[in-house]
Design a protein around this motif. Structure first.
Motif: not given
Length: 323
Positions: A186-194, A262-282
């Motif tokens: 669904t659009e409201n599933d959580y992903v991440g928490c890296i 798609q994440i290989a070049s993501t910077t260390d300060d991006d929320p995706v690599l700091r433990g944030e979680v996201f709904y599907t679209k994001e």
């Protein structure tokens, strides 16, 4: 017995968990159910003398899914299986792997990363199986053995498809990031928490009220024995963070970057690599997942990936025969 194993993981200060806060709260309630002060709760309410194993529950779920496939004309020829060693499977079968709830390394009552690794290898070695289908809903769990499991998954030749619902977080994402295609239900599933953190308890005050005194002494040559854990308890977490949490996080992030281009070049300060979680679209925008689809669409996608794999293998075989 299943609760005893779970309590051991949750209470051991040597256990590292990759799990969301909500997932930890849920599993703590399961492991330590609250008992009303009246005490008038039958024991059988909390303990099943013969609880179903994780494999039992997975097989039950798969049977329901197989019945659903039979009732769908477009899926009637698709065969999902968790009998990975069977020599009687129809060609083009899809291996069904279920990652549901709390992740452990080796419990038969919960998802086991060691058993999952064995299942992957068995399915990989069965010529009738053409694709791995992972069905996931997990906030995470035990971190130990993730590196070995990741190594095995990187070496898989057959395509891996993951469909997750509600949660694909922390240790679960550590596993599913190895998929060739990753989709939310669904659009409201959580992903991440890296990332990695510690959330533990100090029971000394409770034991003192019971009249139990904590006594500790170290040999002269053992001044560093358990020191980083004691410092953590005494609100000096720096060494624990540096020695335990930071290396585990670096390993986690490295694995995600290796598997998710798609994440290989993501910077260390991006929320995706700091433990944030996201709904599907994001999550799609961040490169954590590839899309959203229904269960039927997911099965068809996995079937197409399996068919492409079979076709490629046949082409390779024909080319070798020609040479």
């Amino acid at each position: 017995m299943n609760k005893t194993y779970l309590r051991k993981i949750l209470l051991s200060r040597n256990s590292q968990l990759l799990i969301t806060a909500e997932g930890l709260a849920s599993i703590m309630i399961e492991a330590f159910p609250t008992i009303p002060s009246s005490g008038n709760v039958p024991v059988s309410f909390f303990f099943n003398e013969n609880p179903p194993t994780y494999k039992d529950n997975t097989s039950k779920t798969l049977r329901a899914i197989q019945n659903q496939l039979k009732n769908s004309s477009e899926l009637a020829d698709v065969h999902l299986t968790n009998d990975f060693n069977s020599p009687d499977l129809p060609e083009g079968s899809i291996a069904y792997h279920r990652i549901w709830g709390f992740i452990t390394s080796s419990s038969k009552w919960y998802f086991s990363s060691k058993q999952f690794e064995k299942d992957l290898i068995d399915a990989e070695n069965n010529p009738a199986i053409c694709c791995h289908f992972i069905h996931a809903n997990s906030p995470g769990g035990e971190a130990w053995y993730m590196d070995r499991l990741s190594q095995t998954m990187r070496n898989l030749q057959k395509p891996v498809f993951t469909l997750y619902e509600q949660y694909n977080c922390s240790a679960c994402y550590y596993i599913t990031c190895h998929s060739d295609y990753l989709a939310a239900l669904t659009e409201n599933d959580y992903v991440g928490c890296i990332g990695t953190m510690i959330d533990t308890y100090d029971f000394d005050g409770y034991f003192e009220k019971l009249g139990i005194k904590h006594i500790q002494a170290r040999a002269h040559q053992s001044d560093l024995k358990n020191k980083k854990f004691d410092d953590l308890k005494n609100e000096k977490p720096e060494q624990y963070i540096t020695d335990i949490l930071d290396p585990l996080t670096a390993q986690f992030i490295s694995e995600v970057r290796e598997c998710r281009k798609q994440i290989a070049s993501t910077t260390d300060d991006d929320p995706v690599l700091r433990g944030e979680v996201f709904y599907t679209k994001e999550g799609i925008n961040k490169g954590l997942t590839d899309g959203s689809m229904t269960f039927v669409e997911a099965i068809l996608k996995a079937s197409d990936m399996g068919s492409s794999y079979i076709k490629t293998q046949e082409q390779k075989k024909n080319a070798l025969n020609y040479l």
